[in-house]
Design a protein around this motif. Structure first.
Motif, short mmCIF file in Angstrom:
data_model
loop_
_atom_site.label_atom_id
_atom_site.label_comp_id
_atom_site.label_asym_id
_atom_site.label_seq_id
_atom_site.Cartn_x
_atom_site.Cartn_y
_atom_site.Cartn_z
N GLY A 160 3.26 -7.51 18.16
CA GLY A 160 2.91 -8.78 18.81
C GLY A 160 4.16 -9.45 19.36
N ARG A 183 2.81 -7.66 11.65
CA ARG A 183 2.68 -9.13 11.64
C ARG A 183 1.44 -9.54 10.83
NH1 ARG A 183 -1.25 -9.73 15.77
NH2 ARG A 183 -1.43 -7.80 16.93
N GLU A 206 -2.48 3.97 10.30
CA GLU A 206 -3.96 3.85 10.26
C GLU A 206 -4.34 3.05 9.01
OE1 GLU A 206 -6.39 4.10 12.33
OE2 GLU A 206 -5.24 5.08 13.91
N SER A 207 -4.76 1.81 9.27
CA SER A 207 -4.97 0.86 8.18
C SER A 207 -5.97 1.34 7.12
CB SER A 207 -5.41 -0.49 8.74
OG SER A 207 -6.55 -0.32 9.57
N VAL A 247 0.86 -1.52 14.69
CA VAL A 247 0.99 -1.93 13.29
C VAL A 247 -0.40 -1.86 12.66
CG1 VAL A 247 3.00 -3.38 13.67
CG2 VAL A 247 0.72 -4.42 13.92
N PRO A 248 -0.48 -1.58 11.34
CA PRO A 248 0.60 -1.47 10.37
C PRO A 248 1.17 -0.06 10.25
CG PRO A 248 -1.47 -1.25 9.22
CD PRO A 248 -1.81 -1.45 10.68
N SER A 305 -2.25 -9.68 12.37
CA SER A 305 -2.98 -8.48 12.76
C SER A 305 -4.05 -8.15 11.72
CB SER A 305 -2.00 -7.30 12.88
OG SER A 305 -2.68 -6.08 12.65
N MET A 306 -5.29 -7.99 12.18
CA MET A 306 -6.37 -7.67 11.25
C MET A 306 -6.09 -6.34 10.55
SD MET A 306 -10.37 -8.04 12.10
CE MET A 306 -10.94 -6.35 12.16
N ASN A 307 -5.52 -5.41 11.29
CA ASN A 307 -5.25 -4.09 10.68
C ASN A 307 -4.16 -4.18 9.61
OD1 ASN A 307 -7.17 -2.42 12.05
ND2 ASN A 307 -6.02 -2.84 13.91
N LYS A 357 -15.64 -0.24 10.47
CA LYS A 357 -14.53 -0.02 11.41
C LYS A 357 -15.08 0.43 12.78
CE LYS A 357 -9.96 0.05 10.17
NZ LYS A 357 -8.85 -0.30 11.05
N1 LIG Z 1 -6.49 2.15 14.23
C1 LIG Z 1 -5.25 1.46 13.97
C2 LIG Z 1 -5.13 0.36 15.01
C3 LIG Z 1 -3.80 -0.36 14.94
C4 LIG Z 1 -3.74 -1.47 15.97
O1 LIG Z 1 -4.45 -1.44 17.00
N2 LIG Z 1 -2.88 -2.45 15.71
C5 LIG Z 1 -2.70 -3.55 16.64
C6 LIG Z 1 -2.72 -4.89 15.89
S1 LIG Z 1 -4.28 -5.22 15.09
C7 LIG Z 1 -1.34 -3.46 17.28
O2 LIG Z 1 -0.43 -2.83 16.76
N3 LIG Z 1 -1.19 -4.11 18.44
C8 LIG Z 1 0.09 -4.17 19.11
C9 LIG Z 1 1.04 -5.13 18.43
O3 LIG Z 1 0.64 -5.92 17.56
O4 LIG Z 1 2.20 -5.11 18.83
C10 LIG Z 1 -5.27 0.90 12.54
O5 LIG Z 1 -6.35 0.66 12.02
O6 LIG Z 1 -4.19 0.74 11.93
#
Ligand SMILES: N[C@@H](CCC(=O)N[C@@H](CS)C(=O)NCC(=O)O)C(=O)O
Length: 212
Positions: A34, A7, A65-66, A53-54, A10-12, A101
């Motif tokens: 989300g 989405r 892993e972004s 995500v992503p 999402s910051m990532n 990070k």
């Molecule tokens: N370390 C991972 C963290 C990924 C992460 O925590 N993503 C969050 C969104 S920022 C997520 O998927 N949350 C559950 C969702 O959005 O359904 C990265 O940097 O990609």
């Protein structure tokens, strides 16, 4: 065609989207995670066992892993300025990318974004926000001092490290809390704001994530 699952809020996901746009790579983004859900399917779990995500798919390659994705895009598609080939030139940039990070963003998200955005206004604890703001200040000052050296981390041009360091700054500057005085960081953020790729993919409202 590169596909990003994630989405836009999402910051990532934003790290990856900004990198793709900055590198002018053809891509599509699909709304996953989300409120969109879709991450609990077997198919998604095979791509990303974290079900977060992503996820990026580039031909036969699937990555999660972004920051690792941004580094991959830089290494495969970036110019010398975006991804310096010399490890001795790249590592000092990567050091700041890793630090943002693990140190800066950790405090930003856990100590400020959670109490300010993910907690309902009625349940908000001003002393927790004030404590988070105090923990943020020395980190912001550290980055401010580094950014006195040049317009971007690697000099005159944006690199992969600016993507990773710059992305959290939208939330840093948009949330309401007491920030340290950081003229170099402010100027850096203003420079990032001038970039269409940053405006399109990072300056995305997080209002839909607010607890109500
Ligand atoms: N370390 C991972 C963290 C990924 C992460 O925590 N993503 C969050 C969104 S920022 C997520 O998927 N949350 C559950 C969702 O959005 O359904 C990265 O940097 O990609």
């Amino acid at each position: 065609m590169i596909t990003v699952y994630g989405r836009a809020t999402s910051m990532n996901v934003q790290y990856v989207m900004w990198a793709l746009a900055e590198l002018e790579l053809a891509h599509e983004r699909l709304d996953y995670g989300g409120a969109f859900g879709r991450t609990d399917s077997d198919e998604y779990g095979r791509m990303n066992p974290n079900r977060l995500v992503p996820t990026l798919v580039d031909g036969d390659l699937t990555l999660w892993e972004s920051a690792a994705i941004v580094r991959y895009l830089g290494a495969r598609y970036g110019s010398e300025a975006f991804w310096p080939a010399d490890p001795a030139a790249r590592a000092p940039l990567d050091m700041w990318a890793e630090w943002i990070k693990t140190a800066f963003s950790h405090v930003l998200l856990m100590d400020l974004f959670v109490p300010l955005v993910r907690v309902r206004e009625a349940d908000r604890d001003p002393s927790a926000v004030a404590a988070g703001a105090e923990r943020m200040k020395p980190l912001a000052r550290m980055l401010d001092e580094r950014l006195a050296q040049a317009p971007f981390l690697g000099g005159e041009h944006v690199s992969f490290a600016d993507i990773i360091v710059g992305t959290p700054l939208y939330r840093y500057y948009t949330m309401e809390f007491e920030r340290a005085s950081t003229p170099n960081l402010d100027a850096y953020y203003a420079r990032l704001n001038e970039r269409p790729a940053f405006r399109d993919h990072v300056m995305v409202s997080f209002e839909s994530l607010r607890a109500r």
